[in-house]
Structures are given as C-alpha cells and as structure tokens.
Design an enzyme around this catalytic site. Sequence first.
Site, short mmCIF file in Angstrom:
data_model
loop_
_atom_site.label_atom_id
_atom_site.label_comp_id
_atom_site.label_asym_id
_atom_site.label_seq_id
_atom_site.Cartn_x
_atom_site.Cartn_y
_atom_site.Cartn_z
N ASP A 8 0.78 -1.06 0.05
CA ASP A 8 -0.15 -0.08 0.22
C ASP A 8 0.75 1.22 0.02
OD1 ASP A 8 -1.48 -2.38 0.90
OD2 ASP A 8 -3.08 -0.78 1.48
N HIS A 68 -10.45 1.42 -0.33
CA HIS A 68 -10.30 2.99 -0.74
C HIS A 68 -10.49 3.28 -2.13
CE1 HIS A 68 -9.76 4.28 3.47
NE2 HIS A 68 -8.81 3.25 3.80
N HIS A 182 -3.47 -4.38 2.93
CA HIS A 182 -4.68 -3.63 3.76
C HIS A 182 -4.35 -3.21 5.19
CE1 HIS A 182 -8.51 -2.22 5.28
NE2 HIS A 182 -8.45 -3.17 6.06
N HIS A 184 -1.51 -2.67 6.43
CA HIS A 184 -0.44 -1.55 6.58
C HIS A 184 0.72 -2.04 7.53
CE1 HIS A 184 -2.86 1.78 4.78
NE2 HIS A 184 -3.06 0.72 4.16
#
Length: 265
Positions: A8, A68, A182, A184
């Site tokens: 990410d 997102h 996702h 992180h």
Amino acid sequence: MNILFVGDVFGSPGRRIVREHIGHLVKERGVDLVVMNAENSAGGFGVTPAIADELFDLGAHVLTTGNHVWDKREIIDYMQSVPATSHERARRIIRPANYAPGSPGYGFYEGALPGGQTYAVINLQGRVFMNTFDEPFHIVDALLRQITAKVILVDLHAEASSEKIAMGWHLDGRVTAVLGTHTHVPTADNRVLPNGTACQTDVGMSGPYDSIIGVEKELVLARFLTGMPGKFEAAKGDARMAAALIECNGATGRATSIHRLMLGE
Ligand SMILES: [Fe+2]
Ligand SMILES: [Fe+2]
C-alpha cells in the site's frame, strides 16, 4: 523471473520513498514485473488518474487497490473508460474482483511483458471485518478457469490474517503468489508453500510510519479517545517502502523464493 510487489503506497511520503528506491531495486535485483497497491496513493485515500500515471512512470505494470479504491471519484470514469480487452494504463488499475456485479472497472488483468512473458494479476478483498459483496475463494476459482498465463499474482486485500493464509493454501500450486495488503503492517511469515505458491500475510505499507497506519497519530487517537468523527490526514514522517520480492519460473509460474523488503530514508 523476478517480481516486485510494493505494499500500500500511502500519500506523497509513500510515493516519494518508492521513487527513491525503486530504480536501484529493479536494476540490482533484475526485476521483470512490478505491481503496486495504490489504494492510498492519493493523500492516503484513493487514487487519481494523475497519481496512477506517476506510479506507472515509476515502473509499475499493474496497480491493485482495495476498500479505498473509490475515495477519489475521478478514478471511476477513468477505470470505466477502457474495454476489458484494453492494455492501456486505465485497464491496468484493477479493483477487487469480488465487488458487486456491474461495479466499475475490472478485477484482474492479464498481459505480457515486452519480452513476451505473460502474466496475470488478480485483486480480491477479504470478507472478515470488511464489507465485501462476494466470497473470494469461489470467485478466484472461476477467474483461474479463464486465465491462461502461468505467472499469476494475487493481491488479497483483507483484515484477517487467517483469511489471507487460508487463501494461500487454497491457491497453492495454482498461482505464483498470494500477497496480503490492507493492514499496513508487514508480517514476517513470507514463505513458499509446498506446491510453489509464495505467500506473505501482509506486505505492509509504503508510507509514513510515524503514524497510525499512515494517518496522523493525533487524529486517530482523538477518534479512539472521544468517539467523535474527524477528518483524517496523511502523516509525513519516517517514510519506508515495504515490498516483497518473488522469484519464480516464468514457464511454470512456480515460485522459488519470497523476500521481505523494508527500505527507509
Ligand atoms: Fe491500504
Ligand atoms: Fe485497505
């Protein structure tokens, strides 16, 4: 064949740290295929066509996303602007394949590198603690029936480690790698399963680690402490790039190794 998967990419600190490191990484490690998760690349929330271009210019072949993906509305028209058969940049941004039927965009991309090596990238989203339309395990089975490439990367964008590990075993021997995104937070469980599928529960965030998963600490803390809504903003400090480097046989798609990378400033 060497594949670099970048976790990410979060806001401008994430894009900056990737820009700083990706050139020498690709060169020194002989990387052939680059995939990045771009769901937080625009200020931490979503991705715009201009920012997608920036990541493609850095060498990404395919951009995956997650929950997102629609935060910046302009990406919707952009992702819908190309037919399924296109190989343009707009087609090479994908969203989870198990979203509602008829959702904008596409859930996987199949293409070839300039040298002729074929590959596919599938994006899925988990269902545990997340609002996802369809169950990803059967969706990916159906997708694999229509994909002809042997080198196949799966980005499972999910909260629960159990769901991501289960997907690794479900796909062992059928895809090159199952990479989690996702949370992180990178996990140290990178391994190649017995039938040649490389797995890592979460690749981690490429972004500001002086934060709470990328967001300014005070803003997230205030929400936990008061329960009141507030605007979240991307943090800036301690940018690091989290990635996984997968080595595989280009003809069979079987992975031979997976290494975790964490590069700082
Ligand atoms: Fe994310
Ligand atoms: Fe996410």
